[in-house]
Design an enzyme around this catalytic site. Structure first.
Site, PDB file in Angstrom:
ATOM      1  CG  ASP A   1       0.548  45.954 -40.207  1.00 31.63           C
ATOM      2  OD1 ASP A   1       1.665  46.177 -39.528  1.00 31.63           O
ATOM      3  OD2 ASP A   1       0.367  47.012 -40.843  1.00 31.63           O
TER       4      ASP A   1
ATOM      5  CG  ASP B   1       2.771  50.045 -35.589  1.00 31.90           C
ATOM      6  OD1 ASP B   1       1.939  49.579 -36.073  1.00 31.90           O
ATOM      7  OD2 ASP B   1       4.169  49.744 -35.736  1.00 31.90           O
TER       8      ASP B   1
END
Length: 399
Positions: free
Chosen positions: A90, A271
């Site tokens: 992540d 992201d």
């Protein structure tokens, strides 16, 4: 109880001072994609939850990890004798923790700091104790005294835990007894222990519709970018100083559709955990008008006809001194995966979504997974740089 002062001294030793003699310029770690989907959750709605978390401002902004879509996992070894853990990668968080599924087993290399650690995301959470232990990547590169959260309770995570590659400042507030103190990340520890030459991560993601090859579904490269994964030169840009975006991997860019500017120079984030490409409403409205797209209420995505798809122009991202363009095929959702967005077989949906606010908030775009699968991304902690380069998948037409 192990004192906070002793703990902070231990952690400081991991991240301060000059690195020792470098043993490897680069560590490559293959990533495996999991396509996760449940009929009870709409992928678009799930992405909206993550975007909403990004729009929160302040130290305690919560970024959800669990995503009914594309997750990327790596395998790591912890302890001696080792236990193998599968961790979700992540870029929107920085803590590394285990214990959601496979339980942590202390060994001779384990040390219990007795300090509470935890993180709450929008759709997941963990609470536990911070341990240090050996942490091995790619079967041979071992960090000693790596800070690892060991969950005593967790929810919303289907793997063993998280490997966070976000900026170190995202660990602030997660050390419960010392919320103003950061926790060293995997990248920090690899660099300061002389295992890699530079504190950076290169990320390569292969489009979901191109099938597997010898490279797997993707790759993390610690220390140096991997030239085998990109084409030409990497164009770097300074991370933005705009507060709302600066906590994450924030950059400044402008966006054009064809020759028309639809978003002037502004701040946002890159992201991989967000699926779609999100832009402010004024830019979205300009894009919608230029493409002739209509909003499909069933999916909440823009849809175009086959003729309109054939007329799509390049969507250009002007970052630093480089321009990175999404072709017409890169601007559409993979038609073979329409079921993931509650779509109709054969329909053509665009991957551009609206942030539902006008420009000027300090976070005016999110370059999500659909951007990452077309470009190689470099996240450089030490120099506060983000780099971009084309890959062999930039111009494929598999969607």
């Amino acid at each position: 109880m192990f004192s906070v002062a002793c703990l902070l001294t231990l952690l400081a030793l991991s991240i301060t001072g000059s690195p020792v003699s470098v043993r490897n310029s680069r560590i490559t770690l293959p990533m495996t994609r999991r396509l996760k989907f449940s009929n009870s959750t709409n992928l678009v709605q799930q992405d909206e939850a993550r975007v909403a978390a990004f729009m929160e401002y302040g130290t305690h902004a919560r970024i959800p990890i669990e995503n009914d879509g594309f997750n990327y996992m790596v395998s790591v070894d912890i302890g001696d004798p080792l236990t193998i853990f599968t961790l979700t990668v992540d870029s929107g968080s920085a803590n590394t923790w285990v214990g959601a599924d496979t339980k942590y087993k202390p060994t001779d290399t384990s040390f219990n700091t007795e300090q509470r650690v935890g993180q709450t995301y929008n759709s997941a959470s963990f609470e536990g104790i911070l341990w240090t232990d050996t942490f091995t990547l790619a079967d041979e590169f071992t960090i000693t005294e790596m800070p690892i959260g060991v969950a005593s309770e967790s929810k919303g995570i289907v793997d063993d835990g998280i490997l966070g590659i976000g900026p170190t400042r995202l660990t602030l507030s997660t050390l419960r007894d010392s919320p103003e103190e950061p926790i060293p990340t995997v990248t920090d520890c690899l660099y300061k222990q002389g295992i890699i030459s530079r504190p950076l991560v290169g990320m390569f993601i292969q489009p979901a519709t191109t099938g597997k090859n010898d490279d797997g579904d993707g790759e993390l490269s610690f220390g140096e970018p991997n030239p085998a994964m990109y084409i030409g030169n990497i164009a770097y840009t300074r991370m933005t100083t705009t507060p709302r975006s600066a906590r994450h991997w924030g950059i400044d860019q402008r966006i054009t559709y064809g020759t028309t500017e639809i978003l002037s120079f502004t701040a946002g984030v890159v992201d991989s955990g967000c699926t779609f490409l999100w832009i402010v409403s004024d830019a979205y409205d300009s894009y919608k008008a230029a493409t002739g797209a209509e909003l499909d209420p069933a999916t909440d995505l823009l849809t175009v006809t086959l003729e309109q798809y054939g007329a799509l122009q390049l969507l250009g991202f002007h970052i630093g001194e480089g321009t990175f363009s999404l072709s017409s095929n890169a601007q559409i959702w993979p038609r073979s995966l329409n079921s993931l967005v509650n779509g109709v077989d054969g329909a053509i949906y665009l991957v551009v979504k609206s942030l539902r606010r006008r420009s000027g908030s300090g976070l005016d775009f999110i370059n999500g997974y659909v951007f990452h699968e077309r470009f190689y991304i470099v996240l450089d902690t030490d120099e506060s740089l983000v780099g971009f380069a084309e890959t062999r998948f930039t111009h494929v037409t598999t969607n």
